[in-house]
Write an enzyme that holds these catalytic residues in place. Structure first.
Site, mmCIF file in Angstrom:
data_model
loop_
_atom_site.group_PDB
_atom_site.id
_atom_site.type_symbol
_atom_site.label_atom_id
_atom_site.label_comp_id
_atom_site.label_asym_id
_atom_site.label_seq_id
_atom_site.Cartn_x
_atom_site.Cartn_y
_atom_site.Cartn_z
ATOM 1 C CG ASP A 132 16.255 -3.684 12.137
ATOM 2 O OD1 ASP A 132 15.667 -4.782 11.951
ATOM 3 O OD2 ASP A 132 16.714 -3.077 11.282
ATOM 4 C CG ASP A 153 20.292 -2.522 11.099
ATOM 5 O OD1 ASP A 153 20.261 -3.020 10.376
ATOM 6 O OD2 ASP A 153 20.966 -1.909 12.031
ATOM 7 C CG HIS A 171 25.170 -3.084 11.185
ATOM 8 N ND1 HIS A 171 25.271 -3.204 9.895
ATOM 9 C CD2 HIS A 171 24.190 -2.207 11.549
ATOM 10 C CE1 HIS A 171 23.709 -2.369 9.145
ATOM 11 N NE2 HIS A 171 23.869 -1.809 10.735
ATOM 12 C CG HIS A 189 23.192 0.921 14.429
ATOM 13 N ND1 HIS A 189 24.276 1.151 14.013
ATOM 14 C CD2 HIS A 189 22.454 -0.010 13.799
ATOM 15 C CE1 HIS A 189 23.692 1.684 12.637
ATOM 16 N NE2 HIS A 189 22.435 0.289 12.398
ATOM 17 C CE LYS A 235 16.776 -4.160 8.341
ATOM 18 N NZ LYS A 235 17.589 -3.544 9.055
ATOM 19 C CB CYS A 247 14.751 -1.074 8.912
ATOM 20 S SG CYS A 247 16.617 -0.602 8.771
HETATM 21 C C1 VGL Z 1 17.897 1.372 11.195
HETATM 22 C C2 VGL Z 1 19.132 3.092 10.795
HETATM 23 C C3 VGL Z 1 20.411 2.468 10.420
HETATM 24 C C4 VGL Z 1 16.384 0.875 11.004
HETATM 25 C C5 VGL Z 1 19.279 0.949 10.386
HETATM 26 O O1 VGL Z 1 16.448 -0.294 12.061
HETATM 27 O O2 VGL Z 1 15.523 1.818 10.640
HETATM 28 N N1 VGL Z 1 18.368 2.766 10.487
HETATM 29 N N2 VGL Z 1 19.864 0.524 11.112
HETATM 30 ZN ZN ZN Z 2 21.723 -0.712 10.764
#
Ligand code: VGL
Ligand code: ZN
Length: 184
Positions: free
Chosen positions: A8, A46, A48, A61, A86, A127
């Site tokens: 990420d 990440d 979403h 985010h 993911k 993550c």
């Molecule tokens: C993450 C919080 C929410 C990460 C992703 O990449 O660690 N943390 N979404």
């Molecule tokens: Zn996230």
């Protein structure tokens, strides 16, 4: 085979992003330098949907196909072999890269005979930690490159705690200079 796994490392987790790590951009040159030392360079994003239960806990985010979900422009993206997406389910957080929905990470590693995973990226408390824990569960020789990861420091104590948890579970914490050499 050895793989670098970049978790990420996306605009929204960098200092001007929606869910920033205070110094996340500082790891980019370290990650770029590490890339040439591995058989494979893999990365997760990440990724979403616009609406997700995940956004009850977090500011919005890394919505798929937005600037925030892209890699920072200074990351050497052409060295990345495969990207694992993911958090794509609106009912699920999808913290671990082993929960990627486009390609099954465990199967990919097996198929390519990857037995050692060197983890870099964002963010340590979530993550990165979840991906490291799952890598260990899958029997991989798992390393965390301590100067190539960064945290959000929402609860500052959670960063050293995450390192402890990963170490206690069997991960090896190393510095990038142990991989690229200290005098480059
Ligand atoms: C993450 C919080 C929410 C990460 C992703 O990449 O660690 N943390 N979404
Ligand atoms: Zn996230």
């Amino acid at each position: 085979m050895k793989a670098l796994f970049i978790v990420d490392l996306q605009n929204d987790f960098c200092p001007h992003g929606a869910l920033p790590t205070p110094k996340g951009d500082a790891i980019i040159p370290v990650v770029n330098k590490l890339m040439s030392k591995f058989d494979f360079v893999l990365a997760s994003k990440d990724w979403h949907p616009e609406k997700s239960v995940h956004f009850k806990k977090w500011p919005v985010h890394c919505v798929h196909d937005t600037h925030g979900a892209e890699f920072p422009s200074s990351l050497t993206v052409d060295k990345i072999d495969t990207i694992f997406l993911k958090g794509t389910d609106d009912k699920d957080d999808g913290y671990s890269a082993f929960e990627a929905s486009n390609i099954n990470l465990a199967d990919y590693l097996k198929k390519n005979k990857i037995t050692a995973l060197y983890v870099a990226g964002l963010v340590i408390e979530f993550c990165v930690k979840r991906t490291v824990m799952d890598a260990l569960k899958h029997g991989l020789n798992t390393f965390v490159v301590k100067d190539a990861v960064e945290g959000i420091y929402q609860n500052p104590g959670d960063v050293p705690l995450a390192f402890e948890e990963m170490k206690n579970a069997g991960a090896t914490i190393i510095h990038s200079s142990e991989i690229v050499g200290g005098r480059e």
